[in-house]
Write an enzyme that holds these catalytic residues in place. Structure first.
Site, PDB file in Angstrom:
ATOM      1  N   GLY A   1      80.004 -64.192  57.549  1.00 18.19           N
ATOM      2  CA  GLY A   1      79.821 -63.417  56.327  1.00 18.19           C
ATOM      3  C   GLY A   1      80.569 -64.014  55.155  1.00 18.19           C
ATOM      4  CG  ASP A   2      84.620 -64.350  55.554  1.00 22.82           C
ATOM      5  OD1 ASP A   2      84.440 -63.214  55.092  1.00 22.82           O
ATOM      6  OD2 ASP A   2      85.301 -64.592  56.572  1.00 22.82           O
TER       7      ASP A   2
END
Length: 305
Positions: free
Chosen positions: A250-251
């Site tokens: 997600g990052d």
């Protein structure tokens, strides 16, 4: 300049223990140590994609010194604030028949340390990008994301927030450039279960009504959706590949989106870059590199609409 803030960074100690047994001496077959924390992950992927950035945050003790060394070793500008009490946490991630995690607490961040952070944020200039990602330690005000955005409201910044629940909802009134909940987090905010892209679009628009600019929603194996601030909507299926390590995916999506937007000014290009960067990290032991992302972009043009 791009800045990231990680309020509770870590050293991630990843060990492989075949057939772990409680109450017995277990020996590792493999060990790795990486810098950890959502903002730091964003910084590392931005650097891998060719964008210079500065990582802000707090560190303490010998573990903090090692964290800073690893960050600098990767070519990232580390501008951490030293904390006197405690130490930077170690998060143990054990791979065995079942995966387990033990996360540390982090140092005792004081009001003086927080004041120093605000002094560093004073250096931001119009046109800069600020990424705030991850949870807040118990020793800090739980309104810190909102407080920072209010403090910086007079500057023309693009602020990205990757957080959950109230941390995210409370900043919307200050109009973040980008937020990135996953579909479960988005549903949790509204008290509903979201599994379909049409529902993602509906509730992403509700986040815009509350003040968000671009709403990028990840859906793991079901792909992703972007509801852009100009009214355009983009959807994607998940790129095909074997998931090796979902930590940091997600990052990485955030870093890919920021990179794509800053390089092209196109929400479509930013979305595609974000999706493929997130997947490239998921398909690798470490975080996505530019060749891996470009290869996925080339192979997966048909998944976007």
């Amino acid at each position: 300049m791009i800045y990231t803030v990680t309020f509770n960074p870590s050293l991630d100690y990843i060990v492989t223990v075949p057939h772990f047994t409680c109450g017995m001496v277990n020996r590792t077959s493999e060990e790795k140590i990486f810098p950890g924390g959502k903002g730091i992950n964003v910084s590392m992927v931005l650097k891998n994609l060719g964008l210079e950035n500065t990582a802000l945050g707090f560190y303490a003790g010998f573990t903090g010194n090692e964290l800073e060394r690893l960050i600098r070793e990767k070519g990232i500008r580390a501008d951490f604030i030293p904390v006197k009490e405690g130490m930077t946490r170690i998060n143990v991630k054990m791979r065995s028949d079942e995966e387990s995690e033990i996360n540390g607490q982090g140092p005792a961040i004081s009001e003086a340390d927080i004041k120093t952070l605000y002094e560093k944020l004073d250096r931001l200039s119009d046109g800069d990008v600020l990424v705030m990602a991850g949870s807040i330690p118990d020793v800090m005000p739980q309104t810190i994301y909102m407080d920072i955005m209010k403090y910086l409201a007079d500057k023309d910044l693009k602020i990205v927030v990757d957080a959950t629940k109230d941390l995210l909802v409370n900043v919307l009134q200050y109009h973040p450039f980008l937020i990135k909940p996953n579909n479960h987090e988005l549903g949790e905010i509204f008290g509903v279960k979201i599994t379909e892209k049409e529902d993602v679009i509906t509730y992403a628009k509700k986040m815009q009504e509350k003040g968000a600019g671009n709403v990028l929603v990840s859906m793991a194996g079901d792909g992703a959706v972007l509801v852009a601030e100009d009214g355009s909507i983009f959807q994607a299926e998940a790129p095909k590949g074997k998931v090796v390590n979902s930590v940091g995916a997600g990052d990485s999506m955030v870093a890919g989106f920021v990179t794509g937007y800053l390089k092209t000014g196109s929400y479509k290009e930013a979305f595609q870059m974000g999706v493929c960067t997130g997947s490239a990290s998921a398909f690798s032991e470490e975080l996505a590199t530019e060749p891996e992302v470009l290869a996925l972009l080339d192979k997966n043009k048909g998944i976007f609409k």
